[in-house]
Write an enzyme that holds these catalytic residues in place. Structure first.
Site, PDB file in Angstrom:
ATOM      1  N   GLY A  74     -28.229 -88.924  47.930  1.00 41.58           N
ATOM      2  CA  GLY A  74     -27.948 -87.741  47.119  1.00 41.58           C
ATOM      3  C   GLY A  74     -28.299 -86.433  47.814  1.00 41.58           C
TER       4      GLY A  74
ATOM      5  CE  LYS B 231     -26.411 -72.587  48.723  1.00 41.47           C
ATOM      6  NZ  LYS B 231     -27.401 -73.521  48.216  1.00 41.47           N
TER       7      LYS B 231
ATOM      8  CE  LYS C 105     -29.103 -72.518  51.779  1.00 44.97           C
ATOM      9  NZ  LYS C 105     -29.436 -73.905  52.067  1.00 44.97           N
TER      10      LYS C 105
ATOM     11  CB  THR D 234     -29.723 -80.289  40.445  1.00 45.08           C
ATOM     12  OG1 THR D 234     -28.649 -81.216  40.582  1.00 45.08           O
ATOM     13  CG2 THR D 234     -30.946 -80.817  41.152  1.00 45.08           C
TER      14      THR D 234
ATOM     15  CG  ASP E  82     -25.939 -74.473  52.570  1.00 46.11           C
ATOM     16  OD1 ASP E  82     -25.785 -74.069  51.407  1.00 46.11           O
ATOM     17  OD2 ASP E  82     -27.048 -74.773  53.052  1.00 46.11           O
TER      18      ASP E  82
HETATM   19  N1  LIG Z   1     -29.621 -78.208  43.976  1.00 52.32           N
HETATM   20  C1  LIG Z   1     -30.393 -77.560  44.839  1.00 52.32           C
HETATM   21  O1  LIG Z   1     -31.293 -78.141  45.438  1.00 52.32           O
HETATM   22  C2  LIG Z   1     -30.188 -76.094  45.087  1.00 52.32           C
HETATM   23  C3  LIG Z   1     -31.030 -75.425  45.979  1.00 52.32           C
HETATM   24  C4  LIG Z   1     -30.883 -74.063  46.190  1.00 52.32           C
HETATM   25  C5  LIG Z   1     -29.869 -73.392  45.539  1.00 52.32           C
HETATM   26  N2  LIG Z   1     -29.037 -74.069  44.697  1.00 52.32           N
HETATM   27  C6  LIG Z   1     -27.984 -73.315  44.028  1.00 52.32           C
HETATM   28  O2  LIG Z   1     -28.193 -73.376  42.630  1.00 52.32           O
HETATM   29  C7  LIG Z   1     -26.948 -73.353  41.950  1.00 52.32           C
HETATM   30  C8  LIG Z   1     -26.846 -74.581  41.048  1.00 52.32           C
HETATM   31  O3  LIG Z   1     -26.963 -75.748  41.838  1.00 52.32           O
HETATM   32  P1  LIG Z   1     -27.140 -77.202  41.185  1.00 52.32           P
HETATM   33  O4  LIG Z   1     -27.495 -78.107  42.293  1.00 52.32           O
HETATM   34  O5  LIG Z   1     -28.024 -77.129  40.004  1.00 52.32           O
HETATM   35  O6  LIG Z   1     -25.629 -77.502  40.744  1.00 52.32           O
HETATM   36  P2  LIG Z   1     -25.130 -78.643  39.745  1.00 52.32           P
HETATM   37  O7  LIG Z   1     -26.139 -79.714  39.593  1.00 52.32           O
HETATM   38  O8  LIG Z   1     -23.741 -78.994  40.208  1.00 52.32           O
HETATM   39  O9  LIG Z   1     -25.016 -77.870  38.350  1.00 52.32           O
HETATM   40  C9  LIG Z   1     -24.062 -76.890  38.099  1.00 52.32           C
HETATM   41  C10 LIG Z   1     -24.107 -76.569  36.616  1.00 52.32           C
HETATM   42  O10 LIG Z   1     -23.182 -75.520  36.375  1.00 52.32           O
HETATM   43  C11 LIG Z   1     -22.354 -75.891  35.295  1.00 52.32           C
HETATM   44  N3  LIG Z   1     -21.059 -75.270  35.493  1.00 52.32           N
HETATM   45  C12 LIG Z   1     -20.259 -75.351  36.572  1.00 52.32           C
HETATM   46  N4  LIG Z   1     -19.145 -74.641  36.388  1.00 52.32           N
HETATM   47  C13 LIG Z   1     -19.238 -74.119  35.154  1.00 52.32           C
HETATM   48  C14 LIG Z   1     -18.390 -73.307  34.354  1.00 52.32           C
HETATM   49  N5  LIG Z   1     -17.197 -72.908  34.791  1.00 52.32           N
HETATM   50  N6  LIG Z   1     -18.809 -72.964  33.130  1.00 52.32           N
HETATM   51  C15 LIG Z   1     -20.011 -73.370  32.661  1.00 52.32           C
HETATM   52  N7  LIG Z   1     -20.852 -74.130  33.373  1.00 52.32           N
HETATM   53  C16 LIG Z   1     -20.464 -74.505  34.587  1.00 52.32           C
HETATM   54  C17 LIG Z   1     -22.267 -77.398  35.317  1.00 52.32           C
HETATM   55  O11 LIG Z   1     -21.941 -77.874  34.029  1.00 52.32           O
HETATM   56  P3  LIG Z   1     -21.861 -79.460  33.685  1.00 52.32           P
HETATM   57  O12 LIG Z   1     -23.253 -79.985  33.882  1.00 52.32           O
HETATM   58  O13 LIG Z   1     -21.445 -79.525  32.272  1.00 52.32           O
HETATM   59  O14 LIG Z   1     -20.880 -80.027  34.642  1.00 52.32           O
HETATM   60  C18 LIG Z   1     -23.699 -77.749  35.732  1.00 52.32           C
HETATM   61  O15 LIG Z   1     -24.538 -77.798  34.630  1.00 52.32           O
HETATM   62  C19 LIG Z   1     -25.884 -73.276  43.054  1.00 52.32           C
HETATM   63  O16 LIG Z   1     -25.549 -71.937  43.301  1.00 52.32           O
HETATM   64  C20 LIG Z   1     -26.598 -73.848  44.255  1.00 52.32           C
HETATM   65  O17 LIG Z   1     -26.064 -73.374  45.484  1.00 52.32           O
HETATM   66  C21 LIG Z   1     -29.177 -75.402  44.456  1.00 52.32           C
END
Ligand SMILES: NC(=O)c1ccc[n+]([C@@H]2O[C@H](COP(=O)([O-])OP(=O)(O)OC[C@H]3O[C@@H](n4cnc5c(N)ncnc54)[C@H](OP(=O)(O)O)[C@@H]3O)[C@@H](O)[C@H]2O)c1
Length: 440
Positions: free
Chosen positions: A189, A107, A207, A14, A203
């Site tokens: 979602g 975090k 933070k 994302t 969570d």
């Molecule tokens: N989403 C939010 O609104 C939000 C807000 C604040 C902070 N965050 C933080 O931002 C970070 C990412 O969040 P997200 O929502 O973007 O997560 P996400 O949509 O689940 O994406 C995670 C990504 O990491 C990749 N990944 C996971 N394990 C891996 C590994 N072992 N080797 C290589 N790639 C790997 C996944 O690959 P695949 O795509 O191939 O599965 C995916 O592309 C997290 O720390 C989260 O806490 C997110």
């Protein structure tokens, strides 16, 4: 113009995919603003073949984040995978050891290992930026780490989990149960398939632990947080709170007291005419109370691909604008070696107002008995009311709601324990703490 800043991104979900799109679409503007181009030169994710709606042709693909961190030709390693341990932790450590700058939104990783990572970064002369790790797009890290330097912070608190705030808002506005609102959050979602981490408060706790360190200059102590999630909040609580002029929010609160630092995450009643009470849905809000500035409140998007990528991009741009070897700001606001040991204030000495909801058998003398239990523990009551339950019969259990003036948690626990021994009590008492913002 200086050489381009070469960026490697681990995680194209994302946040990662949004970041790639934004950097590519705004390449020219970024180059002008930062005085040098920002170029994505390496990426990794789990599945190389997944269509992510972004163009990564021409960018070097690495099979693992550890390999990318160790070998890629980059200046900045951007970690957007998540997880306190495993590949995220290993690759961030490897990148810092190599002297690379790191930007992360993780975090969980910072709450677990932030001090250790800050020490490595400071030793290696690398920057470690993490604006997106707390409250998504709201620039609260920068505010605490830089803008409020010299202020003594007394309290920092906020709504830092959009899923919980969405659920509580829907419950209040539509009279739906917790379970129904959670299902709806999952359908849209907002909530994970396994939502425990959000609704149990973990969570928010991660933070809060980061904010506490930035606010008070003490070591990160994520395991020292008093934690209560929102799963026990019922529609009756929300209605009773509303009748009394309050709304219920899941707050993370860090506060300096005479006996140490209080860190707590729990459902909280806030007066409904305050700004934080009006923060609805997935929006986040963080308030900081400090001696020179006074009160600061920031409200904005706490999650989502673009909002989070905006904060990550700001961190990357800061690195692009910094001079080589320049460590303008310590990673955690205070140099890692100078952070004070964490001193926990006991939850029992927490002082504040309380809301107590009791279900009792309809007998004479119950009101007087409850009032006596409160008086025995030196608790002064702002109000005690019996709520009508129109659908129930005359001899069915009744609901009694108490609101106390400021008292201690220890007194409340003693009084509630005493009431629990009374034969008129039906079910578990509900206790919700009241928080009063200084301003707004
Ligand atoms: N989403 C939010 O609104 C939000 C807000 C604040 C902070 N965050 C933080 O931002 C970070 C990412 O969040 P997200 O929502 O973007 O997560 P996400 O949509 O689940 O994406 C995670 C990504 O990491 C990749 N990944 C996971 N394990 C891996 C590994 N072992 N080797 C290589 N790639 C790997 C996944 O690959 P695949 O795509 O191939 O599965 C995916 O592309 C997290 O720390 C989260 O806490 C997110």
């Amino acid at each position: 113009m200086s050489d381009a800043l070469k960026v490697g991104i681990a995680g194209l979900g994302t946040v990662g995919a949004s970041l790639v799109r934004i950097i590519q679409n705004r390449a020219n503007e970024l180059a002008v603003t930062c005085g040098r181009a920002i170029e994505i030169t390496a990426v990794t994710a789990r599945d190389r073949n997944r269509d992510r709606g972004i163009d990564i042709s021409g960018i070097a693909w690495f099979d693992t984040p550890e390999k990318l961190a160790a070998e890629a030709d980059i200046d900045v390693f951007v970690e957007l995978m998540g997880g306190a341990n495993g590949p995220a932790a290993d690759s961030v450590r490897a990148a810092l050891e190599r002297g690379l700058h790191v930007v992360t939104a993780n975090k969980a990783l910072l709450a677990a290992s932030g001090v250790e990572l800050a020490k490595i970064a400071e030793e290696k002369g690398a920057l470690l930026n993490f604006e997106a790790a707390v409250a998504g797009g709201i620039p609260v890290i920068k505010a605490l780490r830089e803008s409020l330097t010299g202020n003594t912070v007394s309290r920092v608190y906020g709504i830092m989990n959009g899923t919980c705030n969405y659920i509580l808002t829907r419950m209040e506005k539509e009279g739906l149960s917790f379970a129904d609102c959670l299902r709806e959050a999952q359908r849209l979602g907002y909530a994970e398939a396994d939502p425990a981490f959000d609704i149990e408060g973990n969570d928010t706790a991660h933070k809060l632990a980061i904010l506490t360190t930035l606010a008070f200059g003490s070591e990160i102590a994520a395991d020292e947080i008093y934690l209560e999630g929102i799963t026990n909040i019922s529609i009756e609580d929300i209605r009773a709170a509303s009748d009394l002029g309050y709304r219920i929010k899941l707050l993370g609160v860090a506060q300096k007291t005479e006996s140490g630092i209080e860190q707590r995450v729990h459902p909280t009643m806030v007066p409904h005419d305050t700004v934080i009470a009006q923060v609805d849905g997935v929006t986040n809000a963080v308030a900081i109370e400090s001696d020179i500035l006074g009160e600061l409140l920031m409200v904005g998007p706490g999650a989502g691909g673009n909002a989070t990528a905006s904060a990550v991009l700001g961190d990357i741009a800061d690195i692009a604008k910094s001079r080589p070897g320049e460590q303008r700001v310590p990673v955690l606001g205070t140099p890692a070696a100078s952070l004070a040991p964490y001193k926990r204030a006991r939850m029992r000495s927490h002082e504040g107002g309380y809301f107590i909801r009791l279900t009792v058998a309809d007998r004479t003398g119950v009101f007087a008995s409850i009032a006596t239990r409160m008086a025995e523990n030196a608790i002064s009551l702002e109000s005690i009311v019996q709520r009508a339950t129109p659908e129930a019969g005359d001899d069915s259990p009744k609901t009694i709601i108490l609101v106390t003036h400021a008292t201690t948690e220890a007194s409340i626990r003693k009084a509630v324990d005493a009431i629990k021994t009374e034969s008129y009590l039906v079910g578990e008492p509900q206790v919700i703490r009241i928080e009063r913002p200084k301003a707004f």
